[in-house]
Design a protein around this motif. Structure first.
Motif, mmCIF file in Angstrom:
data_model
loop_
_atom_site.group_PDB
_atom_site.id
_atom_site.type_symbol
_atom_site.label_atom_id
_atom_site.label_comp_id
_atom_site.label_asym_id
_atom_site.label_seq_id
_atom_site.Cartn_x
_atom_site.Cartn_y
_atom_site.Cartn_z
ATOM 1 N N ILE A 129 -36.157 23.315 -58.810
ATOM 2 C CA ILE A 129 -34.897 22.575 -58.690
ATOM 3 C C ILE A 129 -33.742 23.506 -59.037
ATOM 4 C CG2 ILE A 129 -33.554 20.634 -59.555
ATOM 5 C CD1 ILE A 129 -35.953 19.824 -57.891
ATOM 6 N N GLY A 130 -32.704 23.497 -58.198
ATOM 7 C CA GLY A 130 -31.572 24.389 -58.402
ATOM 8 C C GLY A 130 -30.351 23.690 -58.951
ATOM 9 N N GLU A 131 -29.181 24.067 -58.415
ATOM 10 C CA GLU A 131 -27.912 23.522 -58.900
ATOM 11 C C GLU A 131 -27.786 22.033 -58.620
ATOM 12 O OE1 GLU A 131 -23.084 24.171 -58.250
ATOM 13 O OE2 GLU A 131 -24.541 25.443 -57.222
ATOM 14 N N LYS A 132 -28.385 21.579 -57.489
ATOM 15 C CA LYS A 132 -28.337 20.170 -57.132
ATOM 16 C C LYS A 132 -29.746 19.611 -56.955
ATOM 17 C CE LYS A 132 -23.753 19.820 -55.055
ATOM 18 N NZ LYS A 132 -22.985 19.312 -53.882
ATOM 19 N N ILE A 133 -29.843 18.294 -57.117
ATOM 20 C CA ILE A 133 -31.126 17.620 -56.954
ATOM 21 C C ILE A 133 -30.906 16.378 -56.103
ATOM 22 C CG2 ILE A 133 -30.837 16.324 -59.126
ATOM 23 C CD1 ILE A 133 -33.897 16.392 -59.404
ATOM 24 N N SER A 134 -31.883 16.065 -55.266
ATOM 25 C CA SER A 134 -31.820 14.884 -54.413
ATOM 26 C C SER A 134 -32.510 13.717 -55.125
ATOM 27 C CB SER A 134 -32.513 15.162 -53.075
ATOM 28 O OG SER A 134 -32.458 14.035 -52.231
ATOM 29 N N LEU A 135 -31.788 12.604 -55.278
ATOM 30 C CA LEU A 135 -32.304 11.448 -55.998
ATOM 31 C C LEU A 135 -32.296 10.212 -55.109
ATOM 32 C CD1 LEU A 135 -30.404 11.884 -59.400
ATOM 33 C CD2 LEU A 135 -32.747 12.601 -58.871
ATOM 34 N N GLU A 136 -33.278 9.345 -55.328
ATOM 35 C CA GLU A 136 -33.344 8.081 -54.598
ATOM 36 C C GLU A 136 -32.326 7.086 -55.145
ATOM 37 O OE1 GLU A 136 -37.637 6.826 -52.916
ATOM 38 O OE2 GLU A 136 -37.585 7.143 -55.077
ATOM 39 N N VAL A 137 -31.735 6.316 -54.247
ATOM 40 C CA VAL A 137 -30.837 5.220 -54.617
ATOM 41 C C VAL A 137 -31.274 3.969 -53.857
ATOM 42 C CG1 VAL A 137 -28.488 4.296 -54.475
ATOM 43 C CG2 VAL A 137 -28.851 6.668 -55.174
ATOM 44 N N TYR A 138 -31.477 2.878 -54.592
ATOM 45 C CA TYR A 138 -31.784 1.582 -53.990
ATOM 46 C C TYR A 138 -30.560 0.686 -54.188
ATOM 47 C CZ TYR A 138 -36.656 3.073 -53.789
ATOM 48 O OH TYR A 138 -37.816 3.757 -53.513
ATOM 49 N N ALA A 139 -30.112 0.047 -53.100
ATOM 50 C CA ALA A 139 -28.869 -0.713 -53.175
ATOM 51 C C ALA A 139 -28.881 -1.867 -52.180
ATOM 52 C CB ALA A 139 -27.673 0.195 -52.894
ATOM 53 N N ASP A 140 -27.914 -2.789 -52.356
ATOM 54 C CA ASP A 140 -27.692 -3.827 -51.356
ATOM 55 C C ASP A 140 -27.447 -3.144 -50.013
ATOM 56 O OD1 ASP A 140 -27.772 -5.839 -53.352
ATOM 57 O OD2 ASP A 140 -25.652 -5.528 -53.800
ATOM 58 N N GLU A 141 -28.144 -3.589 -48.995
ATOM 59 C CA GLU A 141 -28.108 -2.863 -47.719
ATOM 60 C C GLU A 141 -26.713 -2.771 -47.117
ATOM 61 O OE1 GLU A 141 -31.352 -2.661 -44.383
ATOM 62 O OE2 GLU A 141 -30.040 -4.356 -43.938
ATOM 63 N N GLU A 142 -25.871 -3.811 -47.317
ATOM 64 C CA GLU A 142 -24.534 -3.777 -46.718
ATOM 65 C C GLU A 142 -23.680 -2.644 -47.276
ATOM 66 O OE1 GLU A 142 -24.459 -7.194 -49.826
ATOM 67 O OE2 GLU A 142 -25.835 -6.404 -48.303
ATOM 68 N N ILE A 143 -23.997 -2.174 -48.489
ATOM 69 C CA ILE A 143 -23.259 -1.044 -49.067
ATOM 70 C C ILE A 143 -23.568 0.245 -48.307
ATOM 71 C CG2 ILE A 143 -22.918 0.345 -51.160
ATOM 72 C CD1 ILE A 143 -23.813 -2.048 -52.782
ATOM 73 N N LEU A 144 -24.761 0.323 -47.717
ATOM 74 C CA LEU A 144 -25.265 1.578 -47.140
ATOM 75 C C LEU A 144 -25.132 1.626 -45.623
ATOM 76 C CD1 LEU A 144 -28.556 1.785 -49.256
ATOM 77 C CD2 LEU A 144 -26.293 2.675 -49.830
ATOM 78 N N LYS A 145 -24.267 0.809 -45.051
ATOM 79 C CA LYS A 145 -24.185 0.716 -43.583
ATOM 80 C C LYS A 145 -23.791 2.039 -42.932
ATOM 81 C CE LYS A 145 -19.480 -1.291 -43.671
ATOM 82 N NZ LYS A 145 -19.333 -1.282 -45.138
ATOM 83 N N ASP A 146 -23.083 2.915 -43.652
ATOM 84 C CA ASP A 146 -22.665 4.199 -43.088
ATOM 85 C C ASP A 146 -23.545 5.358 -43.552
ATOM 86 O OD1 ASP A 146 -20.478 2.999 -41.769
ATOM 87 O OD2 ASP A 146 -19.258 3.125 -43.593
ATOM 88 N N GLU A 147 -24.649 5.034 -44.233
ATOM 89 C CA GLU A 147 -25.542 6.067 -44.765
ATOM 90 C C GLU A 147 -26.834 6.146 -43.933
ATOM 91 O OE1 GLU A 147 -24.649 7.954 -47.373
ATOM 92 O OE2 GLU A 147 -22.769 6.861 -47.635
ATOM 93 N N LYS A 148 -27.578 7.217 -44.140
ATOM 94 C CA LYS A 148 -28.866 7.382 -43.471
ATOM 95 C C LYS A 148 -29.938 6.679 -44.308
ATOM 96 C CE LYS A 148 -32.028 10.836 -41.595
ATOM 97 N NZ LYS A 148 -32.324 12.296 -41.435
ATOM 98 N N ILE A 149 -30.322 5.483 -43.882
ATOM 99 C CA ILE A 149 -31.279 4.664 -44.632
ATOM 100 C C ILE A 149 -32.708 5.131 -44.337
ATOM 101 C CG2 ILE A 149 -32.230 2.334 -44.874
ATOM 102 C CD1 ILE A 149 -29.415 1.261 -44.333
ATOM 103 N N SER A 150 -33.464 5.380 -45.411
ATOM 104 C CA SER A 150 -34.848 5.830 -45.232
ATOM 105 C C SER A 150 -35.817 4.661 -45.094
ATOM 106 C CB SER A 150 -35.273 6.727 -46.400
ATOM 107 O OG SER A 150 -35.233 6.009 -47.625
ATOM 108 N N ARG A 151 -35.535 3.540 -45.759
ATOM 109 C CA ARG A 151 -36.368 2.341 -45.631
ATOM 110 C C ARG A 151 -35.594 1.146 -46.169
ATOM 111 N NH1 ARG A 151 -38.474 5.775 -49.293
ATOM 112 N NH2 ARG A 151 -38.654 5.135 -51.476
ATOM 113 N N SER A 152 -36.064 -0.038 -45.787
ATOM 114 C CA SER A 152 -35.383 -1.268 -46.168
ATOM 115 C C SER A 152 -36.413 -2.378 -46.332
ATOM 116 C CB SER A 152 -34.352 -1.637 -45.093
ATOM 117 O OG SER A 152 -33.756 -2.885 -45.361
#
Length: 250
Positions: free
Chosen positions: A174-197
C-alpha cells in the motif's frame, strides 16, 4: 446541507438485520437502521416513539470500510428451571460479532438537523453503543462536521485504520493512497461507478419491542481512494497489535 463523520471502532461490534430467536447474526459493517437507532438514543427518543424516526430515516447515509473485521461466534448455553428448582429446558444460542473492525459512517442532512445531532452525540441522553449494550462507542466517536457533501467528506478524510493494521497492509505494498469500499444509499451514487447493489430491509419504522418494523432501501457499493498516511504514521517502527491501547489515557 452538512455532513457529520462518526468512527465505529472497538474490540467487538454487532449489527444484525436478520437475526431470529437463538441465532444472532451480524452484518459486516454498520447498517443504516443501527445508526439511526444510535442517533435516536442520543436524542433521548423512546423505543415506542416511532413518529420521531421519520426525519432521521431521511438522512443520507454512507459507511466506509477502513479496517475489515473478523467474524467471532459466541456460544451460549442457558438453562430454565421450574417452580421446584428443577431444570426444565436448556437453550443453545449463537451470537456473532465483528472483531477488531473500524468503520467511518457519514450522515448528511439539513443544517438544523445536523446541528441538533452534533449536540446530541456530544452529550447523549441515552448511552450509544455499537449494536449491543455491552459495546460502547469509542472516545473519538465523533470525527467532526463538514460542509462538503457525503462522498467528498469521506474522500477527504484520511484512512483511520489502527497503526498495526496499516503496518500489515503496508507490507502488502500500500502506498500514498488506498482504495476503500463505501456502502451507501444508491441515490447518492448515481454519478459513481457502482460495483454492486442490493435491496436491504434497513429503514426503521418502529423500534418497539411489541413489534419492530422496517422498510426497504436500495444500497450500492463503490470504491474511493483516500490518503493512507502510512509513511508519516509508521516509518520503520515495528508495531504490535495491542487491543487495550485505545483505553490508555481515557
Amino acid at each position: 446541507m452538512k455532513t457529520i463523520l462518526l468512527k465505529f471502532a472497538g474490540p467487538l461490534q454487532s449489527y444484525g438485520t436478520s437475526s431470529h430467536f437463538e441465532t444472532r447474526y451480524t452484518e459486516y459493517y454498520p447498517s443504516k437502521s443501527a445508526v439511526i437507532g444510535l442517533l435516536a438514543a442520543c436524542l433521548g427518543y423512546r423505543r415506542d416513539e416511532a413518529e420521531n424516526l421519520g426525519e432521521l430515516s431521511k438522512l443520507q447515509f454512507a459507511v466506509r470500510i477502513d479496517q475489515d473485521g473478523t467474524l467471532l461466534r459466541d456460544y451460549h448455553i442457558a438453562r430454565s428451571y421450574n417452580e421446584k428448582g428443577v431444570e426444565s429446558k436448556t437453550y443453545v444460542t449463537n451470537r456473532y460479532y465483528l472483531e477488531d473492525a473500524l468503520f467511518v459512517v457519514a450522515l448528511s442532512g439539513m443544517d438544523e438537523l445536523i446541528d441538533t445531532l452534533t449536540k446530541a452525540i456530544k452529550s447523549p441522553y441515552f448511552q450509544p453503543f455499537m449494536g449491543r449494550r455491552s459495546l460502547p462507542v469509542p472516545v473519538d466517536f465523533f470525527l467532526g462536521e463538514s460542509a462538503e457533501d457525503i462522498l467528498d467528506s469521506l474522500r477527504n478524510l484520511s484512512w483511520q485504520a489502527a497503526p498495526w493494521y496499516k503496518k500489515k497492509k503496508g507490507k502488502q505494498g500500500i502506498g500514498e493512497k488506498i482504495s476503500l469500499e463505501v456502502y451507501a444509499d444508491e441515490e447518492i451514487l448515481k454519478d459513481e461507478k457502482i460495483s454492486r447493489s442490493k435491496l436491504r430491509r434497513d429503514i426503521p419504522i418502529s423500534f418497539s419491542q411489541k413489534g419492530r418494523q422496517f422498510a426497504f432501501r436500495q444500497e450500492a457499493c463503490i470504491f474511493i481512494e483516500v490518503l493512507s498516511g502510512i509513511e508519516q504514521d509508521l516509518g520503520g517502527e515495528e508495531i504490535e497489535h495491542d487491543i487495550f491501547s485505545t483505553l490508555e489515557g481515557a
